[in-house]
Design a protein around this motif. Structure first.
Motif, PDB file in Angstrom:
ATOM      1  N   VAL A  71     -43.759  33.187  12.106  1.00 18.34           N
ATOM      2  CA  VAL A  71     -44.249  34.568  11.960  1.00 18.34           C
ATOM      3  C   VAL A  71     -45.594  34.672  12.677  1.00 18.34           C
ATOM      4  N   PRO A  72     -45.700  35.534  13.708  1.00 17.75           N
ATOM      5  CA  PRO A  72     -46.928  35.592  14.527  1.00 17.75           C
ATOM      6  C   PRO A  72     -48.192  35.884  13.722  1.00 17.75           C
ATOM      7  N   GLU A  73     -48.093  36.726  12.656  1.00 16.84           N
ATOM      8  CA  GLU A  73     -49.291  37.100  11.893  1.00 16.84           C
ATOM      9  C   GLU A  73     -49.967  35.898  11.242  1.00 16.84           C
ATOM     10  N   LEU A  74     -49.211  34.845  10.960  1.00 18.38           N
ATOM     11  CA  LEU A  74     -49.796  33.675  10.304  1.00 18.38           C
ATOM     12  C   LEU A  74     -50.385  32.677  11.304  1.00 18.38           C
ATOM     13  N   THR A  80     -51.137  24.533   7.332  1.00 18.96           N
ATOM     14  CA  THR A  80     -50.245  23.571   7.972  1.00 18.96           C
ATOM     15  C   THR A  80     -48.858  24.208   8.122  1.00 18.96           C
ATOM     16  N   LEU A  81     -48.022  23.587   8.934  1.00 21.51           N
ATOM     17  CA  LEU A  81     -46.664  24.111   9.147  1.00 21.51           C
ATOM     18  C   LEU A  81     -45.892  24.144   7.826  1.00 21.51           C
ATOM     19  N   GLU A  82     -46.044  23.109   7.032  1.00 18.06           N
ATOM     20  CA  GLU A  82     -45.329  23.051   5.756  1.00 18.06           C
ATOM     21  C   GLU A  82     -45.788  24.173   4.820  1.00 18.06           C
ATOM     22  N   GLU A  83     -47.083  24.489   4.833  1.00 14.33           N
ATOM     23  CA  GLU A  83     -47.593  25.571   3.995  1.00 14.33           C
ATOM     24  C   GLU A  83     -47.065  26.925   4.454  1.00 14.33           C
ATOM     25  N   LYS A  84     -47.027  27.121   5.766  1.00 15.07           N
ATOM     26  CA  LYS A  84     -46.486  28.378   6.291  1.00 15.07           C
ATOM     27  C   LYS A  84     -45.025  28.546   5.886  1.00 15.07           C
ATOM     28  N   ARG A  85     -44.239  27.471   5.987  1.00 13.73           N
ATOM     29  CA  ARG A  85     -42.814  27.548   5.652  1.00 13.73           C
ATOM     30  C   ARG A  85     -42.613  27.825   4.163  1.00 13.73           C
ATOM     31  N   THR A  86     -43.499  27.280   3.339  1.00 10.45           N
ATOM     32  CA  THR A  86     -43.392  27.506   1.898  1.00 10.45           C
ATOM     33  C   THR A  86     -43.574  28.984   1.573  1.00 10.45           C
ATOM     34  N   ILE A  87     -44.540  29.615   2.235  1.00 14.29           N
ATOM     35  CA  ILE A  87     -44.797  31.040   1.982  1.00 14.29           C
ATOM     36  C   ILE A  87     -43.688  31.902   2.596  1.00 14.29           C
ATOM     37  N   VAL A  88     -43.331  31.618   3.832  1.00 19.20           N
ATOM     38  CA  VAL A  88     -42.379  32.472   4.568  1.00 19.20           C
ATOM     39  C   VAL A  88     -40.975  32.379   3.983  1.00 19.20           C
ATOM     40  N   ASN A 103     -46.085  41.232   3.127  1.00 18.92           N
ATOM     41  CA  ASN A 103     -47.083  41.860   3.992  1.00 18.92           C
ATOM     42  C   ASN A 103     -47.886  40.713   4.622  1.00 18.92           C
ATOM     43  N   TYR A 104     -47.408  40.246   5.795  1.00 18.58           N
ATOM     44  CA  TYR A 104     -47.997  39.044   6.381  1.00 18.58           C
ATOM     45  C   TYR A 104     -49.393  39.272   6.937  1.00 18.58           C
ATOM     46  N   GLU A 105     -49.729  40.516   7.266  1.00 18.11           N
ATOM     47  CA  GLU A 105     -51.096  40.805   7.715  1.00 18.11           C
ATOM     48  C   GLU A 105     -52.063  40.589   6.564  1.00 18.11           C
ATOM     49  N   LEU A 106     -51.656  40.993   5.353  1.00 19.15           N
ATOM     50  CA  LEU A 106     -52.492  40.784   4.177  1.00 19.15           C
ATOM     51  C   LEU A 106     -52.600  39.294   3.855  1.00 19.15           C
ATOM     52  N   LEU A 107     -51.479  38.578   3.915  1.00 18.51           N
ATOM     53  CA  LEU A 107     -51.484  37.150   3.591  1.00 18.51           C
ATOM     54  C   LEU A 107     -52.331  36.346   4.576  1.00 18.51           C
ATOM     55  N   SER A 108     -52.404  36.804   5.816  1.00 18.79           N
ATOM     56  CA  SER A 108     -53.163  36.053   6.826  1.00 18.79           C
ATOM     57  C   SER A 108     -54.660  36.066   6.561  1.00 18.79           C
ATOM     58  N   CYS A 134     -35.307  36.909  10.346  1.00 20.74           N
ATOM     59  CA  CYS A 134     -36.578  36.423  10.900  1.00 20.74           C
ATOM     60  C   CYS A 134     -37.159  37.378  11.935  1.00 20.74           C
ATOM     61  N   ASN A 135     -36.299  37.918  12.813  1.00 20.04           N
ATOM     62  CA  ASN A 135     -36.824  38.745  13.898  1.00 20.04           C
ATOM     63  C   ASN A 135     -37.237  40.142  13.448  1.00 20.04           C
ATOM     64  N   LYS A 136     -36.891  40.513  12.198  1.00 16.29           N
ATOM     65  CA  LYS A 136     -37.291  41.848  11.715  1.00 16.29           C
ATOM     66  C   LYS A 136     -38.807  41.958  11.564  1.00 16.29           C
ATOM     67  N   LYS A 137     -39.479  40.852  11.385  1.00 15.82           N
ATOM     68  CA  LYS A 137     -40.947  40.850  11.270  1.00 15.82           C
ATOM     69  C   LYS A 137     -41.605  40.356  12.559  1.00 15.82           C
ATOM     70  N   GLY A 138     -40.816  40.401  13.637  1.00 18.71           N
ATOM     71  CA  GLY A 138     -41.362  39.935  14.912  1.00 18.71           C
ATOM     72  C   GLY A 138     -41.391  38.432  15.041  1.00 18.71           C
ATOM     73  N   GLY A 139     -40.750  37.744  14.111  1.00 20.20           N
ATOM     74  CA  GLY A 139     -40.749  36.291  14.162  1.00 20.20           C
ATOM     75  C   GLY A 139     -39.697  35.740  15.119  1.00 20.20           C
ATOM     76  N   PHE A 140     -39.759  34.469  15.332  1.00 25.71           N
ATOM     77  CA  PHE A 140     -38.790  33.795  16.189  1.00 25.71           C
ATOM     78  C   PHE A 140     -38.555  32.384  15.649  1.00 25.71           C
ATOM     79  N   ILE A 141     -37.381  31.859  15.931  1.00 24.66           N
ATOM     80  CA  ILE A 141     -36.994  30.547  15.420  1.00 24.66           C
ATOM     81  C   ILE A 141     -37.616  29.442  16.277  1.00 24.66           C
TER      82      ILE A 141
END
Length: 574
Positions: A71-74, A80-88, A103-108, A134-141
């Motif tokens: 997720v680009p906002e994060l 860490t990568l593991e922390e991001k995956r836990t939240i996402v 709301n990833y802008e708020l979480l960032s 995933c891509n609905k929030k502008g994310g990518f795999i």
């Protein structure tokens, strides 16, 4: 001596005499020596290349061990990568295909601990966040092995995972199309013409797969590889069967088939050493350039030339010099040519032109009852053999081994399966050997029903061993059943039906296998058993010469009796 005087000095002989001279010399040089070994080497090397590309899907398109949604906002956080995956990902089970609609802008703007507390409270509330793609929030795999597989490059996962399967499906469709098309081309325009065209398509398709930036073009390249592999395989195989004597024909044709798993072993070694799929594809493509030398050094099949009455060309290949014979024009030949000219002058419909042109060889496969019975039986044997081969391969995929080791083991298992037929054919005819292997394989697959679960994979590999051995003999047997004028068309259309089986195999395993784990092997076992019983209707071919014309095709009641003294008759010579 000038060219005109040399033409005038040619000896006039009857067509039957000319054909006999060329055929007798072909039988002599086909019994051994430089002609046989050169032909074998030039025909067998392309089949090793087929083992590269056609089996490369397992190693080029494997699913990466791990993936996640970025997720680009994060990206601005120090998590860490593991922390991001836990939240996402939260409590999702899609391995990154879907994520929580936060709301990833708020979480960032929060620390990880603050974000963790916030998300846990939201999950426990009355309105927890939904799961979205995933891509609905502008994310990518992202993948843990981004360069190892084309799946990562084109993101062929989640809702696009079916497109990954298309890479192998297009190879099967290419082989389906190529086996039919190249078979007819080989009978109409020559074995070398078909081989050369297949080599050209093979080289071009290989490099398309290597360098294309688009997945759709990659699929076109895979289709071309499948089609070209059929063009190379059947044209080369037919040349061996047609021009090598019976003494060498059996083991050479089976050794030809055994070169395929050699390519698979090389593929496994190369993929273990090269981690990037692009570089691996390039490594597999460069050897295809050697096909240029094969096309240059390979001559047209002399037996095909004889069938087409191009005796001068066949003479030049066999005797390595220009022919000093010329066919004497008798009244019968003149009358035949006159009738032919009159027929050509008559207006013909488009349908008649098609029948006499592109479809002539195909129609000839159903011209008489004897040939019709042979071709329908052959279609069933090829379809069943291919279906069972791929079903057993898919069932055996549950082995807990690495993909490199699995491909290597598959190739290693296949090699001894090609040695068994050589031993059996040395002491038995084509028909009893084919029947025995079909029934043995069918019995092994049916025994899966009563075997303990620990033995299922072993019997799947045993079934693969048996059907591989059967497949090699079926191909040889089929090539000998049909006359030269339709031999490649028969092999090509048989291969088309074989790929009906290979395309059907994954659906039988995936769909019917869900209804009962034993259904796929039971279907194959029953079909293989029936194929073994149908071989009773086929004639024995190991004791007679290859036929050239449809009128010469024997029936099962016309089999030549084998001498009890152990000595071969003149008919056994070729």
């Amino acid at each position: 001596m000038t060219k005109d005087s040399a033409e005038k000095s040619k000896e006039l002989i009857r067509e039957e005499t000319y054909k006999e001279i060329v055929t007798n010399e072909l039988e002599r040089i086909g019994s051994g020596g430089a002609f046989v070994w050169t032909l074998f080497f030039l025909c067998v090397t392309p089949n090793i290349l087929n083992g590269f590309h056609v089996s490369s899907y397992t190693l080029l398109g494997y699913l990466p061990a791990d993936k996640w949604c970025n997720v680009p906002e994060l990206g601005s956080t120090n998590w860490t990568l593991e922390e991001k995956r836990t939240i996402v990902e939260g409590n999702t089970t899609t391995n990154g295909c879907t994520i929580k609609d936060w709301n990833y802008e708020l979480l960032s703007t929060k620390t990880y601990d603050e974000a963790r507390i916030y998300t846990m409270e939201m999950l426990a509330s009355d309105q927890p966040p939904k799961e979205i793609e995933c891509n609905k929030k502008g994310g990518f795999i992202e993948f843990d092995e981004p360069d190892g597989t084309f799946v990562a490059e084109w993101e062929l996962v989640c809702d696009r995972s079916i497109q990954r399967t298309s890479a192998q499906m297009f190879v099967s469709l290419g082989k389906f199309f190529g086996s039919f098309t190249f078979g007819i081309l080989a009978d109409k325009f020559g074995r070398k013409t078909s081989f050369s065209l297949g080599a050209l398509v093979y080289v071009v398709s290989s490099f398309i797969c290597t360098f294309t930036p688009w997945y759709n073009l990659f699929l076109v390249g895979r289709f071309g590889l499948g089609a070209a592999s059929s063009g190379l395989f059947y044209a080369a195989f037919t040349m061996i069967v047609e021009n090598v004597c019976l003494k060498h024909r059996s083991w050479m044709s089976i050794a030809f088939a055994a070169s395929y798993p050699i390519g698979m072993i090389f593929l496994a070694i190369a993929s273990y050493l090269i981690t990037s799929w692009r570089y691996l594809q390039l490594t597999l493509s460069v050897p295809a350039l050697l096909l240029i030398f094969n096309c240059y050094l390979l001559n047209e099949s002399p037996r095909w030339l004889i069938t087409k009455k191009r005796y001068a060309q066949a003479y030049k290949i066999i005797f390595k010099q220009r022919s000093h014979y010329e066919i004497e024009k008798t009244d019968e030949i003149i009358s035949t040519n006159t009738k032919k000219e009159m027929m050509e002058k008559k207006p013909t419909s488009l349908w008649v032109k098609i029948q006499e042109g592109p479809l002539k060889q195909f129609i000839a496969l159903f011209a008489t009852w004897k040939v019709r019975k042979l071709i329908l039986t052959s279609y069933f044997m090829f379809c069943v053999s291919s279906l069972s081969y791929y079903v057993t391969a898919l069932n055996a995929a549950n082995l807990s081994v690495s993909r490199y080791l699995y491909v290597a083991i598959t190739g290693i298992v296949d090699i001894p399966s090609y040695i068994l037929p050589i031993i059996l054919l040395k002491y038995n005819g084509r028909r009893p050997t084919t029947m025995f292997l079909f029934i043995l394989t069918g019995t092994a697959l049916l025994l899966v029903l009563v075997m303990p679960s620990d033995w299922i994979i072993s019997f799947a590999m045993l079934g693969r061993f048996g059907i591989s051995a059967t497949y090699s003999i079926v191909t040889l047997y089929t090539a000998e059943l049909y006359p030269t004028e339709i031999r490649n068309s028969a092999l090509g259309t048989c291969s088309t039906w074989a790929h009906v089986g290979s395309i059907s195999a994954p659906y039988i395993v995936d769909i019917l296998g869900q209804l009962g784990w034993y259904i796929p092997t039971t279907i194959c076992g029953c079909c293989v058993f029936v194929a073994g019983l149908l071989t009773i209707n086929l004639p024995e071919t190991s004791t007679v010469k290859l036929s050239d014309r449809i009128e010469e095709v024997p029936s099962e009641s016309d089999n030549t009796t084998i001498n009890t003294s152990g000595k071969k008759s003149e008919n056994d010579k070729y």
